[in-house]
Design an enzyme around this catalytic site. Structure first.
Site, PDB file in Angstrom:
ATOM      1  N   VAL A  99       8.830   4.422  13.223  1.00  0.00           N
ATOM      2  CA  VAL A  99       8.170   5.820  13.725  1.00  0.00           C
ATOM      3  C   VAL A  99       7.775   5.405  15.269  1.00  0.00           C
ATOM      4  O   VAL A  99       6.799   4.507  15.228  1.00  0.00           O
ATOM      5  CB  VAL A  99       6.805   6.050  12.774  1.00  0.00           C
ATOM      6  N   HIS A 132      -4.121 -15.978   9.942  1.00  0.00           N
ATOM      7  CA  HIS A 132      -4.592 -16.776   8.934  1.00  0.00           C
ATOM      8  C   HIS A 132      -3.607 -17.805   8.470  1.00  0.00           C
ATOM      9  O   HIS A 132      -2.580 -17.487   8.349  1.00  0.00           O
ATOM     10  CB  HIS A 132      -5.036 -15.723   7.980  1.00  0.00           C
ATOM     11  N   GLU A 151     -43.264  13.954   8.788  1.00  0.00           N
ATOM     12  CA  GLU A 151     -42.424  13.330   9.658  1.00  0.00           C
ATOM     13  C   GLU A 151     -42.617  14.270  10.897  1.00  0.00           C
ATOM     14  O   GLU A 151     -42.319  15.360  10.927  1.00  0.00           O
ATOM     15  CB  GLU A 151     -40.876  13.470   9.096  1.00  0.00           C
ATOM     16  N   TYR A 178     -41.272  14.868  14.555  1.00  0.00           N
ATOM     17  CA  TYR A 178     -40.004  14.582  15.568  1.00  0.00           C
ATOM     18  C   TYR A 178     -40.101  15.114  16.963  1.00  0.00           C
ATOM     19  O   TYR A 178     -41.003  16.115  17.045  1.00  0.00           O
ATOM     20  CB  TYR A 178     -38.859  15.718  14.977  1.00  0.00           C
ATOM     21  N   TYR A 191      -8.577 -21.658  -0.271  1.00  0.00           N
ATOM     22  CA  TYR A 191      -8.024 -21.299  -1.644  1.00  0.00           C
ATOM     23  C   TYR A 191      -6.698 -22.101  -1.770  1.00  0.00           C
ATOM     24  O   TYR A 191      -5.923 -22.483  -0.925  1.00  0.00           O
ATOM     25  CB  TYR A 191      -8.067 -19.768  -1.706  1.00  0.00           C
ATOM     26  N   SER A 219       2.800  -7.774   6.214  1.00  0.00           N
ATOM     27  CA  SER A 219       2.094  -8.815   5.440  1.00  0.00           C
ATOM     28  C   SER A 219       2.309  -9.149   4.136  1.00  0.00           C
ATOM     29  O   SER A 219       2.273 -10.260   3.622  1.00  0.00           O
ATOM     30  CB  SER A 219       0.552  -8.473   5.697  1.00  0.00           C
ATOM     31  N   THR A 253      -4.639  -7.507  -3.385  1.00  0.00           N
ATOM     32  CA  THR A 253      -5.494  -7.481  -4.757  1.00  0.00           C
ATOM     33  C   THR A 253      -5.944  -5.997  -4.898  1.00  0.00           C
ATOM     34  O   THR A 253      -6.067  -5.765  -6.053  1.00  0.00           O
ATOM     35  CB  THR A 253      -6.982  -8.149  -4.102  1.00  0.00           C
ATOM     36  N   VAL A 279       0.894  -1.179  -0.090  1.00  0.00           N
ATOM     37  CA  VAL A 279       0.116  -0.128   0.104  1.00  0.00           C
ATOM     38  C   VAL A 279       0.769   1.162  -0.027  1.00  0.00           C
ATOM     39  O   VAL A 279       0.864   2.020  -0.824  1.00  0.00           O
ATOM     40  CB  VAL A 279      -1.018  -0.045   1.286  1.00  0.00           C
ATOM     41  N   ASP A 329     -28.011  13.318  -0.256  1.00  0.00           N
ATOM     42  CA  ASP A 329     -28.854  14.119  -0.615  1.00  0.00           C
ATOM     43  C   ASP A 329     -29.579  14.179   0.954  1.00  0.00           C
ATOM     44  O   ASP A 329     -29.539  13.606   1.789  1.00  0.00           O
ATOM     45  CB  ASP A 329     -29.885  13.502  -1.404  1.00  0.00           C
ATOM     46  N   TRP A 344      -5.944  -5.498   0.825  1.00  0.00           N
ATOM     47  CA  TRP A 344      -5.373  -6.491   0.664  1.00  0.00           C
ATOM     48  C   TRP A 344      -4.234  -6.223  -0.522  1.00  0.00           C
ATOM     49  O   TRP A 344      -4.637  -5.194  -1.388  1.00  0.00           O
ATOM     50  CB  TRP A 344      -6.541  -7.638  -0.121  1.00  0.00           C
TER      51      TRP A 344
HETATM   52  C1  LIG Z   1      -1.189 -15.463   5.083  1.00  0.00           C
HETATM   53  C2  LIG Z   1      -1.609 -14.327   4.462  1.00  0.00           C
HETATM   54  C3  LIG Z   1      -2.039 -14.732   3.279  1.00  0.00           C
HETATM   55  C4  LIG Z   1      -2.714 -13.641   2.402  1.00  0.00           C
HETATM   56  N1  LIG Z   1      -3.180 -13.894   1.053  1.00  0.00           N
HETATM   57  C5  LIG Z   1      -3.524 -12.783   0.216  1.00  0.00           C
HETATM   58  C6  LIG Z   1      -3.846 -13.033  -0.989  1.00  0.00           C
HETATM   59  O1  LIG Z   1      -3.660 -14.053  -1.405  1.00  0.00           O
HETATM   60  N2  LIG Z   1      -4.130 -11.809  -1.775  1.00  0.00           N
HETATM   61  C7  LIG Z   1      -4.362 -10.609  -1.189  1.00  0.00           C
HETATM   62  O2  LIG Z   1      -4.741  -9.842  -2.021  1.00  0.00           O
HETATM   63  N3  LIG Z   1      -3.959 -10.448   0.159  1.00  0.00           N
HETATM   64  C8  LIG Z   1      -3.515 -11.554   0.736  1.00  0.00           C
HETATM   65  N4  LIG Z   1      -3.291 -11.505   2.255  1.00  0.00           N
HETATM   66  C9  LIG Z   1      -3.467  -9.817   2.742  1.00  0.00           C
HETATM   67  C10 LIG Z   1      -2.209  -8.886   2.306  1.00  0.00           C
HETATM   68  O3  LIG Z   1      -1.028  -9.527   2.554  1.00  0.00           O
HETATM   69  C11 LIG Z   1      -2.253  -7.848   3.187  1.00  0.00           C
HETATM   70  O4  LIG Z   1      -3.594  -7.405   3.196  1.00  0.00           O
HETATM   71  C12 LIG Z   1      -1.374  -6.667   2.449  1.00  0.00           C
HETATM   72  O5  LIG Z   1      -0.178  -7.141   2.184  1.00  0.00           O
HETATM   73  C13 LIG Z   1      -1.290  -5.496   3.455  1.00  0.00           C
HETATM   74  O6  LIG Z   1      -0.260  -4.591   2.836  1.00  0.00           O
HETATM   75  P1  LIG Z   1       0.052  -3.169   3.823  1.00  0.00           P
HETATM   76  O7  LIG Z   1       0.881  -2.438   2.794  1.00  0.00           O
HETATM   77  O8  LIG Z   1      -1.094  -2.549   4.122  1.00  0.00           O
HETATM   78  O9  LIG Z   1       0.690  -4.018   4.947  1.00  0.00           O
HETATM   79  P2  LIG Z   1       2.181  -4.376   5.282  1.00  0.00           P
HETATM   80  O10 LIG Z   1       2.835  -5.155   4.201  1.00  0.00           O
HETATM   81  O11 LIG Z   1       2.200  -5.103   6.544  1.00  0.00           O
HETATM   82  O12 LIG Z   1       3.088  -3.136   5.319  1.00  0.00           O
HETATM   83  C14 LIG Z   1       2.936  -2.261   6.353  1.00  0.00           C
HETATM   84  C15 LIG Z   1       4.316  -1.695   6.682  1.00  0.00           C
HETATM   85  O13 LIG Z   1       4.418  -0.801   7.666  1.00  0.00           O
HETATM   86  C16 LIG Z   1       5.360  -0.859   8.486  1.00  0.00           C
HETATM   87  N5  LIG Z   1       5.533  -0.231   9.804  1.00  0.00           N
HETATM   88  C17 LIG Z   1       4.514  -0.464  10.730  1.00  0.00           C
HETATM   89  N6  LIG Z   1       4.522   0.327  11.865  1.00  0.00           N
HETATM   90  C18 LIG Z   1       5.690   0.997  11.487  1.00  0.00           C
HETATM   91  C19 LIG Z   1       6.219   1.861  12.224  1.00  0.00           C
HETATM   92  N7  LIG Z   1       5.809   2.402  13.287  1.00  0.00           N
HETATM   93  N8  LIG Z   1       7.256   2.645  11.699  1.00  0.00           N
HETATM   94  C20 LIG Z   1       7.883   2.283  10.581  1.00  0.00           C
HETATM   95  N9  LIG Z   1       7.337   1.248   9.857  1.00  0.00           N
HETATM   96  C21 LIG Z   1       6.003   0.766  10.314  1.00  0.00           C
HETATM   97  C22 LIG Z   1       5.630  -2.341   8.537  1.00  0.00           C
HETATM   98  O14 LIG Z   1       7.107  -2.582   8.674  1.00  0.00           O
HETATM   99  C23 LIG Z   1       5.370  -3.016   7.313  1.00  0.00           C
HETATM  100  O15 LIG Z   1       6.456  -3.085   6.329  1.00  0.00           O
HETATM  101  C24 LIG Z   1      -2.563 -12.403   2.990  1.00  0.00           C
HETATM  102  C25 LIG Z   1      -2.129 -11.835   4.219  1.00  0.00           C
HETATM  103  C26 LIG Z   1      -1.571 -13.267   4.824  1.00  0.00           C
HETATM  104  C27 LIG Z   1      -0.893 -12.959   6.302  1.00  0.00           C
END
Ligand SMILES: Cc1cc2nc3c(=O)[nH]c(=O)nc-3n(C[C@H](O)[C@H](O)[C@H](O)COP(=O)(O)OP(=O)(O)OC[C@H]3O[C@@H](n4cnc5c(N)ncnc54)[C@H](O)[C@@H]3O)c2cc1C
Length: 792
Positions: A168, A219, A627, A629, A249, A44, A349, A14, A532, A347
């Protein structure tokens, strides 16, 4: 122009997408910080198997997925192996037809497959167990870490800084506005801070006092050893596969099979308990695999995919990712701390689509797609309670692949919010559904004996339905009925600047005499409909606004000058709609207000019996009435005063039907930020001559180029909403609202169609599960076009 200084917290899919999309729009003074190594940070995204199934009930989510695929293909970070969802039960097969409808409605190309065709696509399947499938050739596997690397590299070329191993520790805000972040390696100043911290989101948001309704849940994902049936030297040789009947899946990888499972007990983890990068054995977002929780998954896998019977689960993880209370992401700016934004619970996705939408929102002030379902400010206060967030997050994990009827309410926690009429409603045998925490009667058992129009719904439409719904609709059209309207959001707008404020925010001319009521719209700067509302002028500087939800309050708060006060009065007040041709007969003897003199779209204050009331002559059901109230403490008294001989209580089922017979639009369903007033048939609510207002210049332009229209269709059956509409065999639009019209004796559907097809008499077909239902464009409204009922 480098734009404002931005710090993006998190370099997962993201944060990386956002940095890329911001810098592509000229905002290059951007610093991405991550506590981990980049690009595999330990979040993740670092271990996600990357399955991308684009089909979704939400148009916005499908569009964000579609864009992610398109972008990742361009980056070389996507394996377009196709996506197959199979059914092993008749219910799931029907659901796959419904999902085929969604895909088609949102412009994704999909195919329905026979069992044999499923096996051709995915030869590991046991043909004997599969009843059919849904296939999207454009689905596939996102390579999350390469996608992160590629997007960050592009951003860096444009000047974006990426700081790995920077945690952070705090977000600094002065006078309600962010000024920067404190990291373990020093401070970074910023005008804008965007939290893309994934499962750590609640912890980071708390640094500015923001409650983020997100629950990290573990998960299960396991990998088999090599299967001789799979090509061993290919990263992925088969389509990604979903077996939702068993919460499973699959994807293949170099001859092994990955098995993901949602069927185990929910395993929530507090964001505060996630290990640091250095303390975690593998990475912070991974927990030890718990094989016992996987036992059923493996049994079911061996049944569906016989080739796995000789294989073993060789490794597995319990990986953490985010769930929310309504399964939608959290996007937008904090209401309390300006410049602090979040893009959370996303995700892989949808990641690039979310990145694009966030960048558009930040740079242009709005996204090109409708984000009202994703806005982080959409929640009512009770929906932020930690207990609620945890309970809903866990439940949504359990239900992630369930077949959910559009009317299906959450079962727990309930009841949460009840109107003052609740006790009486229960006595009358109300069948309750839930909305924004409110218990809302759908019909009343006590009305069982009333005459009902003959109508036999199809089996899906028959759920959350009773013949009493028709009886209540008929009784409203012929007599008088009481509707509990308490759940509708009410805002009080007051202060010396109130009139000028509402003139600027709405499309209507509200600067009329005291007692006037104005139906109008809130528009975005580009003319898209944000909501609206009905604006009732109760005093010189005092208005009551009937709104749609928390986002309206948020919009008002963001634009409110210092001499205007906005107060949410919903919880302290209540409302009864008293509607029907005999409404005056019922209410006039109880009040000193001259109800004949009180014209349509006028309001008055007075008493009903002992109860001080505000009465607005409005009706969403298209009948004479008001209405009414009062304050919450007097609600029960109001109900008891009005529930006299001849009056019945009626529920939301009847309301929805009567509303569509009159063609009244519902925000969020019929029209959203993506539509302008002229397309939506609401041009009458836009007073271009009143002076400037937000969105005026844009709608002036859009007025002349209406290419699609919200269109009324009639049919002999009933559909539910979101179905594709076909013309000459081609998908040309989609249904928004639908109901059976008990007065007109036909099914009604509103649909977005190209303007040239929005001509009465045009024949179209609606894809409803596995059937095509004939429908005809009709002139609207279908009931009382001369408005004699309302004005009578
Ligand atoms: C087992 C598993 C299977 C999955 N399968 C799928 C799938 O098949 N398809 C799909 O679409 N999604 C899947 N997902 C979900 C998907 O992986 C996550 O929703 C997605 O990767 C989240 O992305 P993100 O960038 O929000 O989070 P992250 O990838 O977790 O990134 C967040 C980042 O923030 C950083 N961060 C956090 N706090 C701080 C801080 N205080 N200071 C500095 N950095 C910080 C972390 O180090 C991390 O790198 C799966 C997840 C899991 C666990």
């Amino acid at each position: 122009m480098a734009g404002p200084s931005v710090v993006v917290i998190g370099a997962g899919v993201v944060g990386a997408a956002l940095a890329d999309e911001l810098s592509a729009r000229g905002w290059t003074d951007v610093t991405v910080v991550d506590q981990g190594d980049v690009p595999a940070t330990g979040g993740s995204s670092s271990h996600a198997p990357g399955l991308v199934f684009q089909t979704n009930g939400s148009k916005a989510m499908a569009e964000m997925a579609r864009y992610t695929v398109e972008k990742f293909v361009g980056l070389g970070a996507f394996l377009q192996v196709g996506g197959l969802e199979v059914a092993t039960t008749p219910e799931r097969l029907r659901e796959l037809h419904r999902r085929y409808g969604w895909a088609t409605s949102w412009g994704l190309e999909a195919e329905l497959l026979s069992p044999e065709e499923c096996v051709v696509r995915h030869p590991l399947l046991d043909a004997g167990r599969v009843l059919g499938g849904l296939f999207l050739a454009s689905d596939g596997l996102a390579l999350a870490v390469p996608a992160v690397a590629a997007q960050l590299a592009r951003a860096q070329e444009r000047g974006v800084r990426v700081l790995a191993r920077h945690e952070v520790l705090d977000v600094v805000a002065v006078d309600g506005r962010v000024t920067g972040v404190v990291t373990d390696k020093g401070e970074i100043s910023a005008d804008v801070v965007v939290c893309c911290a994934g499962i750590w989101g609640p912890r980071v948001a708390r640094m500015v006092g923001m409650e983020l309704p997100l629950t990290p849940l573990a998960h299960q994902l396991a990998w088999t050893g090599r299967l001789p049936e799979l090509a061993g030297d290919v990263v992925a040789s088969l389509p990604i596969l979903r077996h939702q009947d068993a919460d499973l899946y699959y994807r293949d990888r170099n001859g092994t099979l990955g098995v993901g499972y949602y069927g185990h007990r929910p395993m929530p983890v507090s964001a505060d308990d996630i290990l640091s990068v250095d303390a975690a054995e593998v990475m912070p977002s991974l927990m030890a695999f718990t094989p016992d929780d996987f036992a059923d998954a493996w049994t079911e896998t061996q049944a569906l995919l016989p080739a796995t019977r000789n294989a073993k689960v060789e490794q597995g993880v319990n990986g953490l990712f985010s769930f929310t209370t309504d399964n939608m992401p959290l996007m937008g700016e904090s209401r309390d701390v300006r410049g602090f934004w979040v893009a959370e619970a996303v995700w892989v996705t949808h990641s690039a689509g979310v990145g694009r939408a966030m960048a558009e929102w930040l740079v242009n002030g709005r996204s090109n797609i409708d984000l009202h379902e994703c806005d982080v400010n959409r929640f009512e206060r009770h929906q932020l309670a930690p207990e609620y967030v945890l309970a809903r997050g866990c439940q949504n994990y359990v239900e992630v692949y369930d077949i959910i009827h559009p009317l299906q309410p959450m079962e727990d926690p309930r009841p949460l919010r009840t109107s003052p009429f609740h006790v009486r409603q229960r006595e009358l045998g109300a069948f309750f559904l839930e909305a924004s925490g409110w218990e809302r009667p759908h019909w009343y058992g006590v009305n069982e004996g009333l005459p009902a129009p003959s109508y036999v719904p199809n089996d899906w439409a028959a759920r959350y339905w009773s013949p009493i719904v028709g009886a209540e609709a008929k009784a409203t059209r012929e007599g008088v009925a009481l509707y509990d309207m308490t759940a509708l959001k009410r805002l009080e707008v007051s202060g010396p600047g109130a009139t000028a404020f509402l003139q600027r925010l709405t499309t209507g001319d509200v600067d009329k005499s005291i007692g006037s009521v104005t139906y109008c719209l809130l528009l975005d700067g580009d003319g898209g409909i944000r909501s609206d509302v009905t604006v009732a002028r109760l005093g010189v500087d005092h208005y009551q606004v009937g709104a749609n939800g928390e986002l309206d309050l948020d919009w008002f708060e963001r634009h409110r000058p210092g001499d205007v006060f906005v107060r949410d009065i919903t919880a302290g007040t209540c409302c009864l709609g008293v509607w029907g041709p005999r409404a005056r007969e019922l209410v006039q003897p109880l009040t000193g207000v001259d109800l004949t003199a009180l014209r349509y779209f006028r309001g008055a204050r007075g008493y009903v019996g002992h109860v001080p009331v505000t009465m607005l002559r409005l009706s969403y059901v298209g009948e004479l009435g008001w209405e009414i109230y009062t304050t919450a403490d007097m609600g029960l008294k109001l109900w008891d005063t009005l529930m006299r001989e001849g009056a019945i209580a009626a529920g939301r089922g009847a309301f929805a039907s009567l509303r569509l017979e009159k063609g009244y639009r519902s925000f969020g369903v019929d029209m959203t930020f993506e539509h302008d007033p002229y397309e939506a048939g609401l041009g009458f609510a836009v007073k271009l001559g009143k002076g400037d207002f937000i969105g005026r210049d844009a709608v002036l332009e859009r007025k002349e180029s209406v290419r699609r229209k919200l269109t009324c269709l009639v049919l002999d059956d009933v559909v539910m909403g979101k179905e594709p509409v076909y013309h000459d065999g081609r998908a040309v639009g989609y249904v928004t609202s639908a109901a059976y019209g008990y007065t007109i004796g036909r099914g009604i559907a509103y649909a977005w169609l190209p303007a040239e097809l929005s001509v009465p008499g045009t024949g179209v077909r609606i894809g409803y599960f596995d059937r095509l239902v004939d429908a005809v464009v009709a002139a609207e409204p279908l009931f009382d076009p001369a408005m004699e009922r309302l004005r009578g």
